[in-house]
Write a protein that holds these residues in place. Structure first.
Motif, short mmCIF file in Angstrom:
data_model
loop_
_atom_site.label_atom_id
_atom_site.label_comp_id
_atom_site.label_asym_id
_atom_site.label_seq_id
_atom_site.Cartn_x
_atom_site.Cartn_y
_atom_site.Cartn_z
N ASN A 1 15.13 109.67 64.10
CA ASN A 1 14.56 111.03 64.02
C ASN A 1 14.36 111.66 65.24
O ASN A 1 13.66 112.63 65.07
CB ASN A 1 13.13 110.79 63.02
CG ASN A 1 12.41 109.85 63.88
OD1 ASN A 1 12.34 109.62 64.89
ND2 ASN A 1 11.54 109.13 63.05
N GLY A 2 14.58 111.09 66.28
CA GLY A 2 14.20 111.48 67.88
C GLY A 2 12.99 111.26 68.28
O GLY A 2 12.74 111.73 69.40
N LEU A 3 12.07 110.80 67.45
CA LEU A 3 10.83 110.11 68.14
C LEU A 3 11.07 109.03 69.20
O LEU A 3 11.92 108.16 68.89
CB LEU A 3 9.82 109.60 67.01
CG LEU A 3 9.30 110.64 66.13
CD1 LEU A 3 8.64 110.07 64.94
CD2 LEU A 3 8.57 111.88 66.94
N LYS A 4 10.43 108.94 70.08
CA LYS A 4 10.45 108.15 71.21
C LYS A 4 9.55 106.98 71.35
O LYS A 4 8.37 107.32 70.95
CB LYS A 4 10.85 108.74 72.53
CG LYS A 4 11.89 109.72 72.61
CD LYS A 4 13.10 109.18 72.62
CE LYS A 4 14.43 110.15 72.60
NZ LYS A 4 15.56 109.76 72.03
N PRO B 1 19.71 104.31 70.00
CA PRO B 1 20.15 103.28 69.27
C PRO B 1 19.97 101.68 69.51
O PRO B 1 20.22 101.02 68.92
CB PRO B 1 21.96 103.12 69.47
CG PRO B 1 21.93 103.81 70.93
CD PRO B 1 20.71 104.79 70.96
N SER B 2 19.07 101.75 70.66
CA SER B 2 18.51 100.56 70.77
C SER B 2 19.31 99.40 71.19
O SER B 2 20.73 99.73 71.21
CB SER B 2 17.43 99.93 69.94
OG SER B 2 16.72 98.60 70.16
N PHE B 3 18.96 98.13 71.78
CA PHE B 3 19.78 97.32 72.06
C PHE B 3 20.62 96.53 70.75
O PHE B 3 21.43 95.91 70.80
CB PHE B 3 18.88 95.94 72.56
CG PHE B 3 17.78 95.45 72.08
CD1 PHE B 3 17.77 94.39 70.90
CD2 PHE B 3 16.72 96.12 72.09
CE1 PHE B 3 16.85 94.01 70.05
CE2 PHE B 3 15.41 95.65 71.26
CZ PHE B 3 15.55 94.75 70.22
N ASP B 4 20.05 96.80 69.86
CA ASP B 4 20.64 96.43 68.40
C ASP B 4 21.37 97.43 67.51
O ASP B 4 21.72 97.39 66.36
CB ASP B 4 19.58 95.66 67.64
CG ASP B 4 18.57 96.49 66.89
OD1 ASP B 4 18.42 97.78 67.43
OD2 ASP B 4 17.60 96.19 66.35
N PRO C 1 16.92 95.90 59.90
CA PRO C 1 16.25 97.13 60.33
C PRO C 1 15.44 97.84 59.30
O PRO C 1 14.57 98.68 59.61
CB PRO C 1 17.42 98.00 60.55
CG PRO C 1 18.57 97.06 60.74
CD PRO C 1 18.11 95.76 59.95
N ASN C 2 15.50 97.45 58.07
CA ASN C 2 14.48 98.11 56.98
C ASN C 2 13.53 97.11 56.54
O ASN C 2 13.23 96.91 55.41
CB ASN C 2 15.63 98.41 55.82
CG ASN C 2 16.58 99.60 56.19
OD1 ASN C 2 16.34 100.49 57.00
ND2 ASN C 2 17.73 99.25 55.87
N SER C 3 13.00 96.16 57.24
CA SER C 3 11.86 95.40 57.11
C SER C 3 10.74 95.59 57.57
O SER C 3 9.83 94.74 56.98
CB SER C 3 12.29 94.02 57.91
OG SER C 3 12.25 94.22 59.21
N ALA C 4 10.54 96.79 58.08
CA ALA C 4 8.92 97.00 58.43
C ALA C 4 8.05 97.39 57.15
O ALA C 4 8.42 97.86 56.18
CB ALA C 4 8.94 98.48 59.16
N THR C 5 7.01 96.65 57.24
CA THR C 5 5.80 96.68 56.14
C THR C 5 4.68 97.19 56.61
O THR C 5 4.19 98.34 56.79
CB THR C 5 5.59 95.39 55.50
OG1 THR C 5 5.21 94.50 56.45
CG2 THR C 5 7.05 94.81 54.70
N ALA C 6 3.71 96.49 57.33
CA ALA C 6 2.46 96.97 57.45
C ALA C 6 2.09 96.63 59.35
O ALA C 6 1.23 97.48 59.67
CB ALA C 6 1.17 95.95 56.76
N GLN C 7 2.80 95.88 59.54
CA GLN C 7 2.45 95.58 61.19
C GLN C 7 3.12 96.48 61.89
O GLN C 7 4.30 97.31 61.65
CB GLN C 7 3.09 94.19 61.54
CG GLN C 7 2.59 92.85 61.06
CD GLN C 7 3.05 91.68 61.68
OE1 GLN C 7 3.45 91.80 62.85
NE2 GLN C 7 3.11 90.60 60.82
#
Length: 173
Positions: A129-132, A166-169, A146-152
């Motif tokens: 999304n362009g956010l850094k 694109p990060s290291f991964d 990559p699609n595992s974010a929940t509350a942390q």
């Protein structure tokens, strides 16, 4: 500057997040948590009709307050998810359990007893999304999926371009 970041890391290590609450509908920060270590009852996320805008939150810790603005225009799935955890009182009495000097502080997943709090399903990664990941930016923590974010979540204590898409991964945070 190094001394300030070091102090922030030490403070965050011992900080207890006593609560996090939904933003006010006026767009001004509202105090989150409240005394006694729990979120005020009856807190609701504002009705937005699908456009979350830029809600402002305040994270109350035992070391002071952290104000943040969320970008619901560029990260609507992430902001909706975060605000749902806020509304449900998930962040009350959680810890900043992971502190890495000159990198980030992470919280939102463990209570004072160091037991992981239950969460829902992971959300879609919105790293394109362009956010850094600049100093002070709040981002969602995730596993290797990559699609595992929940509350942390984590707060960058310095610019971390290695976490940007694109990060290291190949995905980013």
């Amino acid at each position: 500057m190094k001394n300030w970041l070091g102090w922030l890391a030490v403070a965050a290590l011992s900080a207890l997040v006593v609560g996090c609450d939904a933003p006010s509908s006026t767009g001004t920060p509202t105090e989150v948590g409240g005394g006694g270590g729990s979120a005020p009852s009856g807190a609701k996320a504002p009705e937005t009709g699908g456009n979350l805008g830029h809600p402002q939150i305040v994270i109350e810790t035992s070391m002071g307050s952290i104000e943040a603005e969320l970008d619901g225009e560029k990260a609507p799935v992430t902001v909706k998810n975060f605000l749902e955890y806020v509304e449900n009182g998930h962040y009350s009495s959680t810890l900043f359990h992971r502190v890495i000097p000159d990198f980030m502080i992470q919280g939102g997943g463990f209570g004072p007893d160091l037991r992981e709090k239950p969460t829902g399903e992971g959300i879609q990664n919105e790293s394109q999304n362009g956010l850094k990941n600049v100093r002070g930016a709040l981002a969602m923590a995730r596993t290797g999926d990559p699609n595992s974010a929940t509350a942390q979540f984590f707060i960058n204590v310095q610019d971390n371009p290695n976490l940007d898409y694109p990060s290291f991964d190949g995905v980013g945070y």
